[in-house]
Design a protein around this motif. Structure first.
Motif, short mmCIF file in Angstrom:
data_model
loop_
_atom_site.label_atom_id
_atom_site.label_comp_id
_atom_site.label_asym_id
_atom_site.label_seq_id
_atom_site.Cartn_x
_atom_site.Cartn_y
_atom_site.Cartn_z
N TRP A 30 0.81 -1.22 0.00
CA TRP A 30 0.00 0.00 0.00
C TRP A 30 0.85 1.27 0.00
O TRP A 30 1.85 1.36 0.70
CB TRP A 30 -0.91 0.04 1.23
CG TRP A 30 -1.58 -1.24 1.57
CD1 TRP A 30 -1.43 -1.98 2.71
CD2 TRP A 30 -2.54 -1.97 0.76
NE1 TRP A 30 -2.22 -3.10 2.67
CE2 TRP A 30 -2.91 -3.12 1.49
CE3 TRP A 30 -3.10 -1.75 -0.49
CZ2 TRP A 30 -3.81 -4.06 1.00
CZ3 TRP A 30 -3.99 -2.68 -0.98
CH2 TRP A 30 -4.34 -3.81 -0.24
N LEU A 73 -0.04 4.79 1.29
CA LEU A 73 -1.12 5.47 1.99
C LEU A 73 -0.89 6.97 1.99
O LEU A 73 0.19 7.46 2.31
CB LEU A 73 -1.23 4.96 3.43
CG LEU A 73 -2.55 5.34 4.10
CD1 LEU A 73 -3.11 4.19 4.91
CD2 LEU A 73 -2.39 6.57 4.97
N THR A 110 -2.65 11.02 2.74
CA THR A 110 -3.64 11.82 3.45
C THR A 110 -3.67 13.23 2.85
O THR A 110 -2.71 13.65 2.20
CB THR A 110 -3.30 11.92 4.95
OG1 THR A 110 -1.99 12.50 5.10
CG2 THR A 110 -3.34 10.54 5.61
N VAL A 164 -3.77 4.23 -1.40
CA VAL A 164 -4.92 4.23 -0.50
C VAL A 164 -5.05 5.63 0.09
O VAL A 164 -4.13 6.12 0.74
CB VAL A 164 -4.74 3.21 0.64
CG1 VAL A 164 -5.97 3.20 1.54
CG2 VAL A 164 -4.49 1.82 0.08
N ALA A 181 -6.61 8.12 2.69
CA ALA A 181 -7.25 8.14 4.01
C ALA A 181 -7.47 9.58 4.44
O ALA A 181 -6.76 10.49 4.00
CB ALA A 181 -6.37 7.42 5.03
N LEU A 202 -4.21 9.70 9.63
CA LEU A 202 -3.43 8.56 10.07
C LEU A 202 -2.86 8.88 11.45
O LEU A 202 -2.31 9.97 11.67
CB LEU A 202 -2.29 8.30 9.08
CG LEU A 202 -1.65 6.92 9.09
CD1 LEU A 202 -2.67 5.87 8.65
CD2 LEU A 202 -0.44 6.90 8.15
N LEU A 238 -9.37 -2.57 2.97
CA LEU A 238 -9.10 -1.14 3.02
C LEU A 238 -10.09 -0.37 3.88
O LEU A 238 -9.93 0.82 4.10
CB LEU A 238 -9.08 -0.58 1.59
CG LEU A 238 -7.97 -1.20 0.75
CD1 LEU A 238 -8.08 -0.73 -0.68
CD2 LEU A 238 -6.61 -0.87 1.33
N ILE A 266 -3.45 -0.06 9.81
CA ILE A 266 -2.53 -0.43 8.75
C ILE A 266 -1.13 -0.51 9.35
O ILE A 266 -0.80 0.23 10.29
CB ILE A 266 -2.56 0.58 7.58
CG1 ILE A 266 -1.85 0.00 6.35
CG2 ILE A 266 -1.97 1.92 7.98
CD1 ILE A 266 -2.12 0.78 5.08
N ILE A 289 -6.30 4.22 10.96
CA ILE A 289 -6.75 4.99 9.80
C ILE A 289 -7.99 5.79 10.17
O ILE A 289 -8.97 5.23 10.65
CB ILE A 289 -7.06 4.07 8.61
CG1 ILE A 289 -5.80 3.30 8.21
CG2 ILE A 289 -7.59 4.87 7.42
CD1 ILE A 289 -6.02 2.28 7.11
#
Length: 340
Positions: free
Chosen positions: A218, A220, A222, A278, A280, A283, A324, A329, A340
């Motif tokens: 992944w 990730l 933000t 991914v 989000a 985090l 997901l 994570i 998340i």
């Protein structure tokens, strides 16, 4: 293009060269899923990765079993380049094929989702003789789905996410396998090619199990702190956890060739590679030494194992959106858990 933050994990880790990525964006079930790539952009107003796969033309039959790749079963630990008197004779080629295409039931289908495996081929030509070697960087545990969740037993979680280089003789799976790319990007002298392996690849590959680099599926991201709540582009989002996949191993080698060997292409080369991004909202690092947090982490990853246990490739992709929507994570390279 995104800079690497691998200095967090390894003090002398080379920076990632500029690249353009094919990205499979996965949003929470309340948002749309979008497939974006350097070759094109497709938007599906559905809510899960499984529906995206189906909408992309029923690519995989349900009878396809999980892809298991016996990584590096015929690898070699040395490469012998013939002296060329300083006249560059070793070609370095970036090669790509659709993901899982070694499985005859999958074949070329995943090219339609812009999902590709990336590797390097070295070729030396001297006196009408041409010899080849293939260098891969990949997850060593057989199937990338094995790296999504840990092995859980008696209240413990063990991650097995080692990613390493593997060198084999010849063109792995033959020339016709690499249908997406077979691009020459550099030409080295025999001495430069030896330095590449002796100074970078072999030392880098000798790390102990569990150490950097660890495979991370992944990427990730933000929103930035000044986001206004609107739709953000890929470049506007902040990468919080970097993915580490096959293409990273290739970019590190290319970076060493240019930064340490001083071999620079006359024309700019742009590496196209696949990544799973991914997005989000936020985090937060959690204290996994807290018994309550640990119990919640185990419950979370037990659910993930239940989702993927014994499932075929089609079912794994169909259920990936459930993963997901998890609460946590794990960053395999910083060894930290995040909420998340």
């Amino acid at each position: 293009p995104q800079p690497s933050n691998f200095h967090r994990y390894r003090s002398k880790q080379p920076a990632r060269p500029t690249s353009s990525s094919s990205q499979l964006h996965i949003f929470s079930p309340s948002r749309a899923a979008m497939l974006q790539s350097a070759w094109g952009r497709f938007t599906f107003l559905r809510t899960s990765l499984g529906l995206v796969v189906v909408a992309a033309a029923g690519l995989l039959p349900s009878s396809v079993s999980a892809q298991f790749y016996n990584f590096c079963h015929d690898g070699i630990n040395t490469v012998e380049f013939i002296d060329d008197g300083g006249n560059a004779s070793v070609d370095v080629m970036v090669v790509q094929a659709p993901l899982f295409s070694t499985n005859p039931k999958v074949g070329q289908k995943l090219k339609h989702l812009k999902m590709f495996h990336t590797a390097l081929v070295f070729a030396q030509t001297l006196e009408d003789e041409r010899r080849h070697w293939t260098l891969e960087f990949d997850f060593i545990a057989g199937s990338i789905f094995n790296g999504i969740a840990p092995v859980i037993a008696n209240g413990t979680m063990v991650w097995n996410n080692d990613a390493r280089y593997c060198l084999t003789r010849g063109i792995l799976w033959e020339r016709d396998h690499w249908t997406q790319a077979f691009d020459q990007v550099h030409r080295l002298t025999a001495d430069q090619a030896r330095r590449l392996f002796q100074e970078f690849i072999f030392p880098f590959n000798s790390s102990a199990p569990g150490s950097f680099p660890q495979y991370e599926l992944w990427r990730l991201r933000t929103p930035p702190s000044n986001a206004d709540g609107g739709q953000l582009s890929s470049d506007e989002r902040k990468i919080q956890i970097h993915d580490v996949t096959c293409a990273d191993g290739v970019t590190w080698v290319l970076h060493f060739i240019e930064a340490s060997l001083g071999v620079v292409r006359a024309e700019k080369y742009q590496l196209l590679a696949s990544t799973v991004a991914v997005d989000a909202d936020a985090l937060e690092e959690v204290d996994h030494t807290d018994p309550n947090v640990w119990a919640d982490l185990i419950r979370c990853y037990e659910n993930v194992n239940d989702i993927f246990h014994g499932a075929g490739i089609f079912r794994k992709f169909w259920d990936a959106h459930k993963v997901l929507s998890m609460q946590y994570i794990y960053d395999t390279n910083s060894h930290k858990y995040y909420r998340i």
